[in-house]
Design a protein around this motif. Structure first.
Motif, PDB file in Angstrom:
ATOM      1  N   VAL A 170      61.097 -30.222  62.340  1.00  0.00           N
ATOM      2  CA  VAL A 170      60.539 -28.870  62.460  1.00  0.00           C
ATOM      3  C   VAL A 170      61.515 -28.041  63.288  1.00  0.00           C
TER       4      VAL A 170
ATOM      5  N   THR B 105      52.968 -26.351  73.093  1.00  0.00           N
ATOM      6  CA  THR B 105      51.585 -25.990  73.399  1.00  0.00           C
ATOM      7  C   THR B 105      51.107 -26.767  74.622  1.00  0.00           C
TER       8      THR B 105
ATOM      9  N   GLU C 198      59.365 -33.467  72.650  1.00  0.00           N
ATOM     10  CA  GLU C 198      58.438 -33.228  71.548  1.00  0.00           C
ATOM     11  C   GLU C 198      57.275 -32.365  72.012  1.00  0.00           C
TER      12      GLU C 198
ATOM     13  N   SER D  65      53.591 -29.825  70.397  1.00  0.00           N
ATOM     14  CA  SER D  65      53.042 -29.125  69.242  1.00  0.00           C
ATOM     15  C   SER D  65      53.439 -27.651  69.269  1.00  0.00           C
TER      16      SER D  65
ATOM     17  N   LEU E 187      52.156 -27.728  63.885  1.00  0.00           N
ATOM     18  CA  LEU E 187      53.135 -28.747  63.505  1.00  0.00           C
ATOM     19  C   LEU E 187      53.621 -29.470  64.757  1.00  0.00           C
ATOM     20  N   ARG E 188      54.207 -30.633  64.551  1.00  0.00           N
ATOM     21  CA  ARG E 188      54.660 -31.440  65.682  1.00  0.00           C
ATOM     22  C   ARG E 188      56.179 -31.366  65.772  1.00  0.00           C
TER      23      ARG E 188
ATOM     24  N   LYS F 147      59.810 -32.536  67.039  1.00  0.00           N
ATOM     25  CA  LYS F 147      60.323 -33.887  67.298  1.00  0.00           C
ATOM     26  C   LYS F 147      61.294 -33.897  68.481  1.00  0.00           C
TER      27      LYS F 147
END
Lengths: 275, 427, 563
Positions: B8, B89, B385, B387, B396-397, B399
């Motif tokens: 992402v 987040t 990592e 969110s 989405l997560r 990485k």
């Protein structure tokens, strides 16, 4: 009438929440008790006495209590919160939310007032000798309960969204007004004696707005009705002539917008719809 | 060398999740599928790095820096915590608790970009959707006051104008309209370009709504557009099977701000009486949407929350950081993952320079230059990592691809340490 | 840690304990036979003791709930509470913050709550919020009926692969049950349209709502899922829709095997008679009659409580109708290949005819359905009112006088048309324990919840009211006050509430089902699904999956399937 004078002890840095400064809270109390009234200095709970020098004596009832505030209170907010009677005189400029949810009595400001003067006001009178910020009489975000009753007079200029979500009462701006006076208005009267930045009465459903000065344009969702000779505010006749529009038709609104013909020659083209 | 797929991209609000990254010796060496901005950010994230915590420009240990930060925040009478749009987040969530604990103002960068979108929504609502809905169904797409060709380079190919969906197969099956004050790169690719007079979006949106309602336009020209053209446009909007309006700062920051969004919301709402229509804000920073989401679930309000009295109070215009700062109200600031000095009004910056500022950032910025305490952190989405929420609120997560430089922790970890110390200190 | 709750009047319907004076022993978070003399003693003399409440349907977390929070700042301003040494700041009201939800449920004596509708693509968001709801255990239903992959498989008759996909999605996204929301209608909302009957076609899928419901009901059984399909009907919120509701129940009656195989949710919203808002009447008698004669159905009420509410459902087209009716602000949020959501603020008014009829319908359902094990208490929070109003609803069920008091204040035409005044039934505390915890735990097949038998989770509510002395029929206000603020709430053996205040806070578990799917079938299915993903979605399959490490306190429940 009892009079209490308040003077800031220091120059304030962070916001002061002073919703306890009302004739209702002061009436019938000796100075020592008034000094104990709760206030907030930023995130610290404090007392009126810690922040203000208080002198004089209050009246028995709110009606015969007058509060005089001297010095710089531009950081001081919510003065006159929910007051029902009596008087507050501010001999300088004042912070936000002056007279929020006020129900009666009178507030006079000799300098300027920050935004949200008379937010959600329900009665009484506020007079600002200088300028006012944005959102005069407006409620908080998302809420639809704007000013309901009472009078706000601004001798200088007012910012954007004067009378937002207004449900009644009167607002008079003697100077100029920003964008969107009377936005979402349902009832009541707004008079702007100077110029207006435009978009008067956007999404209004009812009520009356009059602009004595220049407006750049009238919103396309307003329809031109006729030329009117005058406009009435609180029983007083204001001489025109005015172009009268109805709107906001996008909201099936029946608000009335009066715009000076003399100051707005560029709107003359509407006259072709007169026949 | 190893290749990580479906990465992402932690740079813009599009959060493209198909990036392929080659890693060698704990370094990103090659990026595939990403746009040019993405490729640069992935490979050059080590430039302008800060490697050591500082107090007043002096290098210190992490512990010293954290202790100093804790002292500043605990002593402040009206601290502000700002930024958050380029971190996870989880980190923002800890920031919220810090704000609550120290009685501060918690605000994110939405207040200077899409804050008006939120305010417009709070008065009128919004008909919106995830981007796949546009990809699969939209026959008509409007870009209003936004220029994805520059700001969100893969947006049109992946999600909108040129995307290939289940029911609408590509660019040829869609009509693209651009409304802007100048002929942007996006405008050059449009089927219809409407050049609007600056600061007259509200008038055009209002006229369009009235035309959709079949009302008569009494003015010959509105916002520089002839009335007949507006009526024609209204007919087009009604006639499509599914329409989508993307909008950017050209709409949220032009005269009227939140009211422009409200007018757009009302237009789209009206259109839904005739067809299906949605609108999606083109959010900029990769997790500004997440900042709004986590603040809303933890405090009830998506930005500009004042905890000075222990509970959340919200009133943008009052509680927004840029306004707090311009009035000179706050006496300390914690800035995380943002560089307000590079974009704020001069008066606000002058006031920021007068108070103790703590900044968490991987990189040297104008804000770190004026900060009393600087704590370097890991680059989220590359070295840590967490969110993040896409512009359409799809979570989405991010990485972790490589290890951060020695001794460097993530925003989340540093904030946790600050919170822990503050809890001991405030007690 | 050991606890001994002494001398309370215990209502534990699963173990058929009806107001017996007894002690409850707790050790290491479980109910045990006995504890040592070191146990902390709670004197529950003259108090009411029940298992912790289990809410089967409430909107507490995820994109839809958070959209409601963002949409409605005006909802929060007056309902705030500062941070304390134990609790985070609270902010309400109809759409409270995550922390507030946990504290407020705990104060009511509730310890398990299920989020009623999570669109799969946004379930990561749901979990992030569930992670931040303190004290209670929780889970979420996944909305699967308008999911393109499900629709593709069902319309092609590939039921095994469809079952494998749904089984996989529970593992991948950590959900608990199949949620169905206006099957077919929500897909058509993608084009601004809707279905009107169970047999309308849903182009281009060549499938009808009836086929979707039957297919998912079969799959539910194949997967051996703990809960039944959980269904929000077609035509919700429309006069005359009680017929659709009964037809929906009936469409799976032949698939049942003596146990419930369908749960119809917030039936108040789909229990309308008449054919317009003017001729509206309650359809509760007809629905109750059907439920009384068919044991394959369970329902929950969606009881209306007068005052502020925020309507939020996965039923986009219904919310669109509602915004047109009210003119209130409206949020719509479609989710690619999966569904939609809508939010409209609403205020239920006593004097409003429609609202008053709505109020009677929920109560009629509860009072006319004979078997309390198949009718559950909900307000479909925050759609028909907030969960904070449960004590009020309970007193309406326990007291005819309490009902009459409201009946005298509501719209007269609504009162005249209602059968409610003629119903004498009053719920007992035992029955209340059934509809608020025992039956919901049973319907969810949560073996360790909803009862106080040995081995159960030590989730216990103690209310300061003597059920032997009080007459709830007359002293309903006392009952309401006691239920609003539990004397004690115990969660996992820890005292979390004392005298209505939170005394301890921690994060409860998030449980989810983990069906065993034959490897070959899963592989085949995933090969096809990953291809479809590229076409339908804007995220990759890999990034759709939620890692177990993303849950603050994960509790998987392994399920043996019949695949």
């Amino acid at each position: 009438m009892g009079e209490i004078t308040l003077k800031p002890k220091v120059t304030f840095k962070v916001p002061i929440i002073a919703e306890t400064i009302t004739p209702d809270n002061f009436a019938g109390k000796p100075i020592e008790e008034i000094e104990k009234l709760e206030m907030w200095e930023g995130n610290r709970k404090t007392t009126l006495g810690d922040l203000f020098e208080a002198a004089g004596s209050s009246g028995e009832a709110p009606a015969d209590t007058k509060i005089i505030i001297e010095g710089d209170v531009r950081k001081v907010r919510r003065i006159g919160y929910k007051m029902t009677d009596g008087q507050i005189l501010i001999k300088g400029s004042v912070g936000m939310y002056l007279g929020e949810k006020m129900e009666g009595g009178k507030i006079i400001v000799e300098g300027d007032a920050d935004s949200w003067v008379g937010a959600g006001m329900k009665g009484g009178q506020i007079e600002i000798k200088g300028n006012a910020g944005d959102y005069v009489g407006a409620p908080y975000r998302g809420d639809t309960k704007g000013m309901k009753k009472g009078t706000i007079i601004i001798h200088g200029n007012a910012g954007n969204e004067v009378g937002c979500w207004m449900r009644g009462g009167t607002i008079i701006v003697k100077g100029n007004a920003g964008l969107f006076p009377g936005i979402h208005m349902k009832k009541g009267t707004i008079l702007v004696e100077g110029d207006c930045a435009g978009r008067c009465g956007a999404m209004m459903k009812g009520g009356k707005i009059a602009i004595l000065g220049y407006v750049p344009s009238v919103l396309p969702s307003f329809t031109f009705e006729e030329i009117k000779k005058s406009f009435k505010v609180k029983g007083e006749k204001i001489k025109g002539p005015f172009y009268l529009f109805t709107g906001d038709l996008n909201e099936n609104g029946a608000g009335k917008l009066y715009v000076s013909t003399e100051k707005n020659k560029h709107l003359q083209f509407y006259e072709k719809y007169l026949e | 060398m190893k290749t990580v797929r479906n990465v992402v991209c932690p740079f813009c609000g599009s959060l493209c999740d198909d990036i392929e990254v080659d890693i060698e010796d704990n370094r990103v060496v090659k990026v595939r599928k990403g746009c040019a901005i993405s490729a640069t950010k992935f490979t050059k994230y080590n430039e302008e790095r800060i490697y050591k915590p500082r107090i007043d420009g002096r290098e210190v240990s992490l512990e010293e820096a954290i202790n100093e930060a804790v002292e500043i925040l605990a002593n402040a009478k009206y601290p502000a915590l700002y930024g958050w749009s380029c971190t996870s987040t989880e980190a923002i969530n800890i920031g919220i608790e810090i704000a609550e604990l120290v009685g501060g103002v918690m605000d994110n960068t939405a207040s200077v970009c899409h804050g008006p979108t939120i305010l417009g929504e709070q008065d009128a609502g919004i008909s919106t959707c995830t981007l796949g809905q546009v990809k699969n169904r939209a026959e008509l797409i409007i870009y209003w006051g936004c220029n994805p060709a520059h700001a969100h380079p893969r947006h049109m190919a992946r999600y909108s104008a040129a995307s290939r969906g289940r029911f609408v197969k590509g660019r040829k099956e869609r009509t693209v309209i651009v409304v802007d004050v100048r002929k942007t790169h996006t405008a050059k690719t449009a089927d219809i370009f409407i050049q609007i007079k600056p600061n007259s979006d509200f008038e055009l949106l209002t006229a369009l709504r009235w035309a959709v309602k079949n009302g008569e336009l009494e003015q010959e020209e509105i916002a520089g557009i002839p009335a007949e053209k507006i009526e024609e446009l209204a007919d087009m909007l009604i006639s499509c099977r599914f329409g989508a309006l993307f909008f950017g700062l050209g709409l949220t920051m032009s005269a009227g701000k939140a009211r422009n969004i409200e007018a757009a919301v009302n237009l789209v709402r009206e259109l839904n009486n005739y067809t299906k229509f949605v609108m999606v804000p083109m959010r900029g920073h990769f997790n500004v949407t997440g900042a709004n989401e986590v603040m809303a679930w933890a405090t009830g309000f998506p930005f500009a929350v004042d905890f000075s009295r222990g509970y959340p109070f919200y009133n943008p215009g009052d509680t927004t950081f840029v306004d707090v700062l311009t009035r000179g109200d706050c006496d300390a600031a914690l800035i995380v993952a943002s560089d307000p000095v590079s974009g704020f009004p001069a008066e606000a910056i002058r006031n920021l320079a007068k108070i103790p500022v703590i900044t968490l950032d991987p990189h040297e910025t104008l804000t770190t230059m004026i900060s009393k305490v600087v704590i370097p952190t890991a680059v989220v989405g590359i070295e840590a990592e967490g969110s993040a929420y896409r512009m359409d609120a799809v979570p989405l997560r991010l990485k972790k691809l490589v290890e951060p430089p020695p001794g460097i922790l993530s925003d989340e970890e540093v904030l946790k340490m600050i919170l822990k110390k503050l809890k001991e200190r405030v007690k | 840690m050991e606890l001994l709750i002494k001398n309370g009047y215990v209502y534990d319907p699963i173990n058929e304990i009806n107001g017996e004076k007894m002690d409850i022993a707790v050790k290491d978070g479980k109910i045990v036979e006995s504890v040592s003399s070191d146990a902390k003693v709670i004197d529950a003399t003259n108090m009411l003791v029940m298992p912790g409440g289990v809410d089967i349907h409430s909107h507490i977390a995820g994109s839809k709930v958070n959209s409601g929070r963002i949409l409605r700042p005006e909802d929060h301003y007056k309902d705030v509470k500062p941070r304390t040494a134990i609790t985070r700041a609270e902010v309400g009201h109809t759409v409270p913050s995550t922390y507030t939800i946990g504290y407020r449920y705990a104060r009511l004596g509730y310890t398990t709550v299920i989020e009623a509708a999570s669109p799969p693509l946004k379930t990561r968001h749901t979990h992030e919020e569930l992670n931040d709801i303190p004290l209670i255990d929780k889970s979420c239903y996944l909305v699967l009926d308008n999911n393109w992959i499900v629709l593709d498989y069902l319309s092609q008759g590939e039921i095994d692969k469809c079952a494998a996909f749904i089984g996989w999605i529970f593992k991948a996204l950590k959900g608990y049950a199949i949620k169905i929301v206006n099957p077919g209608g929500v897909e058509l909302w993608g084009w601004g349209k809707n279905v009107e009957s169970l047999d309308d076609q849903v182009p281009p899928f060549d499938i009808t709502p009836r086929e979707i419901i039957r297919g998912l009901c079969k799959i539910n059984k194949m997967l051996n899922l703990p809960h039944t399909i959980h269904l929000h009907t077609n035509n919700l919120g429309k006069p005359g829709n009680y017929r659709t509701t009964i037809e929906t129940m009936d469409t799976v009656s032949d698939l049942a095997d003596g146990k419930p195989n369908i749960h119809i949710t917030h039936v108040q919203f789909c229990g309308y008679g008449g054919d317009s808002w003017i001729t509206l009447r309650s359809g509760a008698p007809e629905i109750a009659k059907y439920v009384n004669n068919h044991n394959h159905v369970t329902i929950d009420l969606g009881q209306v409580v007068f005052g502020d509410a925020t309507t939020m459902t996965g039923d986009g087209p219904f919310q669109f109708i509602l915004q047109n009716l009210t003119g209130n602000k409206w949020k719509n949020a479609d989710v690619e290949a999966e569904g939609s959501a809508g939010i409209v603020p609403y205020k239920y008014k006593r004097k409003n005819f429609v609202n008053a009829v709505q109020w009677t319908i929920g109560l009629e359902l509860a009072l006319l359905i004979k078997d309390p094990w198949r009718v559950f208490l909900t307000t479909d929070h925050p759609n028909a009112g907030t969960f904070m109003k449960y004590p009020r609803v309970i007193t309406w069920l326990m007291s005819k006088v309490a009902r009459e008091k409201v009946l005298n204040k509501i719209n007269k035409r609504a009162k005249k048309r209602s059968t409610l005044p003629s119903i004498d039934r009053e719920y007992t505390f035992y029955e209340i324990a059934i509809i608020t915890r025992a039956a919901t735990a049973k319907a969810l097949n949560l073996a360790n919840k909803g009862h106080l038998g040995v081995g159960a989770d030590a989730d216990i509510a103690i209310y300061n009211i003597n059920p032997m002395e009080i007459d709830p029929s007359k002293e309903y206000k006392k009952v309401r006050r006691a239920l609003k603020r539990a004397a004690y709430t115990i969660k996992g053996g820890e005292i979390i509430v004392k005298d209505g205040e939170i005394v301890k806070s921690f994060i409860g578990e998030t449980f989810w089902v983990k069906p065993a799917i034959p490897e070959d079938l899963e592989k085949d299915m995933l090969r096809e699904v990953s291809e479809k993903f590229k076409e339908y979605y804007t995220v990759s399959l890999e990034n759709y999956i939620i890692g177990e490490n993303e849950l603050a306190s994960s509790k998987p429940i392994a399920v043996k399937t019949n695949l």
